[in-house]
Design a protein around this motif. Structure first.
Motif, mmCIF file in Angstrom:
data_model
loop_
_atom_site.group_PDB
_atom_site.id
_atom_site.type_symbol
_atom_site.label_atom_id
_atom_site.label_comp_id
_atom_site.label_asym_id
_atom_site.label_seq_id
_atom_site.Cartn_x
_atom_site.Cartn_y
_atom_site.Cartn_z
ATOM 1 N N LYS A 1 0.827 -1.220 0.000
ATOM 2 C CA LYS A 1 0.000 0.000 0.000
ATOM 3 C C LYS A 1 0.854 1.260 0.000
ATOM 4 O O LYS A 1 0.603 2.204 0.729
ATOM 5 C CB LYS A 1 -0.974 0.016 1.191
ATOM 6 N N ILE A 2 1.891 1.245 -0.832
ATOM 7 C CA ILE A 2 2.720 2.437 -0.982
ATOM 8 C C ILE A 2 2.599 2.954 -2.410
ATOM 9 O O ILE A 2 2.261 2.210 -3.337
ATOM 10 C CB ILE A 2 4.202 2.171 -0.646
ATOM 11 N N SER A 3 2.867 4.223 -2.604
ATOM 12 C CA SER A 3 2.715 4.844 -3.917
ATOM 13 C C SER A 3 3.860 4.450 -4.842
ATOM 14 O O SER A 3 4.938 4.055 -4.374
ATOM 15 C CB SER A 3 2.674 6.364 -3.782
ATOM 16 N N PRO A 4 3.654 4.570 -6.161
ATOM 17 C CA PRO A 4 4.742 4.293 -7.105
ATOM 18 C C PRO A 4 5.971 5.165 -6.853
ATOM 19 O O PRO A 4 7.108 4.714 -7.027
ATOM 20 C CB PRO A 4 4.113 4.614 -8.463
ATOM 21 N N SER B 1 -4.578 7.148 1.538
ATOM 22 C CA SER B 1 -3.248 6.805 2.057
ATOM 23 C C SER B 1 -3.128 5.334 2.445
ATOM 24 O O SER B 1 -2.038 4.767 2.429
ATOM 25 C CB SER B 1 -2.907 7.682 3.268
ATOM 26 N N LYS B 2 -4.255 4.688 2.783
ATOM 27 C CA LYS B 2 -4.206 3.276 3.188
ATOM 28 C C LYS B 2 -4.368 2.328 2.000
ATOM 29 O O LYS B 2 -3.612 1.372 1.845
ATOM 30 C CB LYS B 2 -5.281 2.997 4.237
ATOM 31 N N SER B 3 -5.361 2.608 1.147
ATOM 32 C CA SER B 3 -5.639 1.696 0.030
ATOM 33 C C SER B 3 -4.931 2.085 -1.253
ATOM 34 O O SER B 3 -4.843 1.292 -2.180
ATOM 35 C CB SER B 3 -7.146 1.657 -0.232
ATOM 36 N N GLN B 4 -4.451 3.346 -1.326
ATOM 37 C CA GLN B 4 -3.838 3.908 -2.532
ATOM 38 C C GLN B 4 -4.827 4.000 -3.702
ATOM 39 O O GLN B 4 -4.428 4.106 -4.863
ATOM 40 C CB GLN B 4 -2.599 3.096 -2.958
#
Length: 659
Positions: A317-320, A568-571
């Protein structure tokens, strides 16, 4: 004989070169000097394109009559924050005792652009210039890169592509942002109750905004539909029974009937009940066919940047953008090969010596599973089979092969943070999996006939895990699946069975999924198509939207300027009210900017320039024509009334959502 100057993209890389080449040098302000070589560095981009006011002071003020803005010669300037380091690099490039320049910026279009801008701004010194092109920061690779360095001129087509990409983004951004802001900005600011709204337009950015808005509107317009399936129970003995799902196949009562939702279900529950009533009098069911097959499945292809970003969004669950940051650090720590790659395969040259990487992983001994898997590969010589596999394909590699572990950097592994280590392990296990045998499955499919209506049953059992030993350590419910498959395999064609209960299973259609920050990367890579199937995605893959190096930054920018929101949690990505209004302004004026196919075709054009298939001037002519043609059309048309109605529709949606 003069000295050699090594110009890297970052200070840390320069330090690596000094250390790996065992140079005894003196550290000075902005560079390190040894007896035979000098090492200096850029600080990322140090030179940028000038704003229009650098061409003419009056262009500082936005005015429709000044559009289109199409410079004959483009102006560049040093970024103020890094001016000091630029002057140091410039002086070294022009120093009399330096006769050879080694360009060591990142091996890709953006790295090429970074150096070329510095070189141009420094007066293009008349020196021997060589390009170091490497796939990792290991000692062996750096030394190979220096030994095999080619004349910088051999990368001129890559530089042309880099310059054109920047000019393309510049012209689209400057011209259409001004055009739309001056034409529709006040209208949107009134709806949003803002003093001023600048409509930011970008070649790739606007297209991605369009993809997210279009998906959101698909979801809003989705109407749930119920459907009804029928399951039948068939009994061989007191302890042996199975279920089958009814299907309308050719020759049956409801084949191609308008009453069906699809060939396994009805639109109305009553029609399902009617079918049950029709077949209920049957005394027995008959096994019409028993089909047994074997199936093999190979490990997935290796990670490129897009695949790894998508996987990390799903798992962690982190951004690219965060993923890129982590793997860039892993690259700089010599643990992984170059991350900004679109390839998911190895080159033939690398594959021939890939056993070395596996042996090094054994020696690192940082993870017992990895050590065991690596030893198993080497013991069975599975690495020798890789050359003739789908994992090696020179035609699918442009700048760099897939992201793989180097087998080096042992001292760094134990100091990795939890998430950084998890991402490294992800790449390592995906890499090792390609050497393992395929997973093997046994499948049995039964067709059961009740009064000429057919019920389908199938079971699939993993009989040899193969690569699943690495990527999936458990095959769920394996024992129960094996028991079921074994029972079904004993059935014989023509066998009569007792009929148990018929059950109606109600289902409902589901809307499309929203994009996540990871899945949008995959959609961008495939020109707007979100293709979940790994093999199919690779098979139909064309030139995507943006590049592996830029996609994460574009998503981040859309979030930062308030056009998109990311949970922020699920993206999960969703458009904002402002984003949808900007979308409407683009749609009524330059709708082609929202078209993934057009945006991908521009990226393909840049690739053709790099491949020397088209001349840079031809690309530029088409870009300027597109800009002029669309600006003239927007100025002639008057879409204020239509846009007003569309903005009212957007406002209604968000008023409902807010309440």
């Amino acid at each position: 004989m003069g000295k050699a100057l090594f110009v890297t993209e970052k200070p840390s890389v320069a330090m690596d070169f000094v250390k790996l080449l065992n140079v005894k040098g003196t550290k000075r302000d902005g560079y390190i000097e040894g007896d035979k070589a000098v090492f200096t560095w850029c600080v990322g981009h140090m030179v940028t394109m000038c704003y229009p006011e650098a061409y003419d002071e009056k262009l500082k003020f936005w005015n429709l009559k000044d559009l289109p803005f199409l410079p004959k010669e483009y102006l560049y300037d040093v970024i103020p924050q890094v001016k000091k380091q630029f002057e140091i690099v410039k002086s070294l490039l022009n120093r009399n005792d330096i006769d050879t320049i080694y360009v060591c910026t990142d091996s890709g279009r953006e790295g090429e652009y970074i150096y070329r801008l510095v070189d141009k701004q420094a007066g293009e010194p008349n020196k021997t210039k060589k390009r170091i092109w490497i796939d990792s920061q290991t000692e062996e690779e750096i030394k190979r890169g220096i030994k095999e360095a080619k004349p910088l001129s051999e990368y001129d087509s890559l530089a042309h592509s880099a310059y054109l990409r920047a000019k393309e983004d510049y012209l689209v951004g400057i011209n259409f942002s001004r055009l739309l802001t001056l034409t529709y900005g006040r209208q949107i600011s009134n709806f949003l109750n803002n003093d001023k709204v600048v409509i930011a337009v970008g070649r790739v950015m606007s297209c991605v905004l369009g993809m997210v808005v279009d998906r959101e509107r698909e979801i809003r317009g989705f109407q749930k539909k119920n459907f009804y399936k029928i399951n039948g129970e068939f009994i061989k003995s007191e302890d042996e029974s199975y279920e089958g799902e009814w299907k309308a196949i050719e020759g049956t009562r409801y084949y191609n009937s308008s009453l069906l939702y699809n060939d396994t279900g009805f639109n109305k529950e009553q029609d399902a009940r009617n079918l049950i009533s029709y077949i209920k009098p049957a005394e027995f069911a008959v096994v019409e066919s028993v089909k047994k097959t074997k199936e093999t499945k190979n490990a997935p292809l290796l990670f490129n940047l897009a695949e790894l970003q998508n996987e990390c969004t799903k798992r962690f669950k982190i951004s690219p953008d965060e993923t890129l940051g982590f793997i860039q650090k892993l690259y700089e720590k010599k643990l992984l090969t170059y991350p900004r790659t679109d390839a998911r395969v190895l080159s033939t040259a690398v594959a021939k010596n890939i056993g070395s990487n596996i042996s090094k992983l054994v020696k690192m001994n940082f993870n017992q599973n990895v050590t065991n898997y690596s030893n198993e590969i080497l013991k069975n010589s599975w690495q020798k089979n890789i050359l003739k596999s789908k994992y090696v394909d020179d035609s699918k590699i442009t700048d760099h092969y897939a992201i793989i572990p180097t087998g080096e950097g042992q001292s760094s592994v134990n100091s990795l943070g939890k998430l950084e280590r998890a991402i490294y392990d992800l790449v390592v296990t995906r890499f090792l999996a390609i050497f393992y045998p395929p997973a093997k499955y046994s499948k049995v499919a039964i067709v059961t006939n009740v009064m000429d209506e057919r019920f389908m049953t199938s079971k699939k059992v993993c009989v040899e895990k193969g690569y699943l030993e690495i990527l999936k350590n458990d095959v769920k419910d394996k024992d129960s699946e094996e028991d079921a498959a074994a029972f079904l395999s004993k059935l014989r064609k023509g066998e009569k069975l007792q009929i148990g209960e018929y059950r109606i299973k109600e289902g409902e259609t589901t809307p499309p999924k929203r994009y996540t920050t990871g899945s949008i990367i995959i959609a961008m890579e495939n020109a707007g198509k979100l293709i979940e199937d790994d093999e199919l995605r690779e098979h139909i893959k064309g030139q995507g939207i943006g590049t592996s190096a830029t996609r994460a930054e574009i998503i981040k920018k859309l979030i930062n300027i308030g056009y998109l929101g990311a949970n922020s949690k699920s993206q999960i990505l969703t458009p904002t009210e402002k984003g949808e209004m900007i979308y409407e302004a683009i749609k009524v004026s330059v709708p082609s900017l929202l078209n993934p196919t057009l945006t991908a075709s521009w990226e393909k054009g840049l690739k053709l320039v790099y491949e020397k298939a088209i001349e840079p001037d031809n690309f530029m002519e088409k870009l300027e024509y597109y800009t002029k043609n669309n600006i003239n059309r927007v100025m002639v048309e008057n879409n204020l009334g239509y846009l007003n109605r569309r903005l009212f529709e957007v406002r209604k949606v968000y008023n409902v959502d807010i309440s």
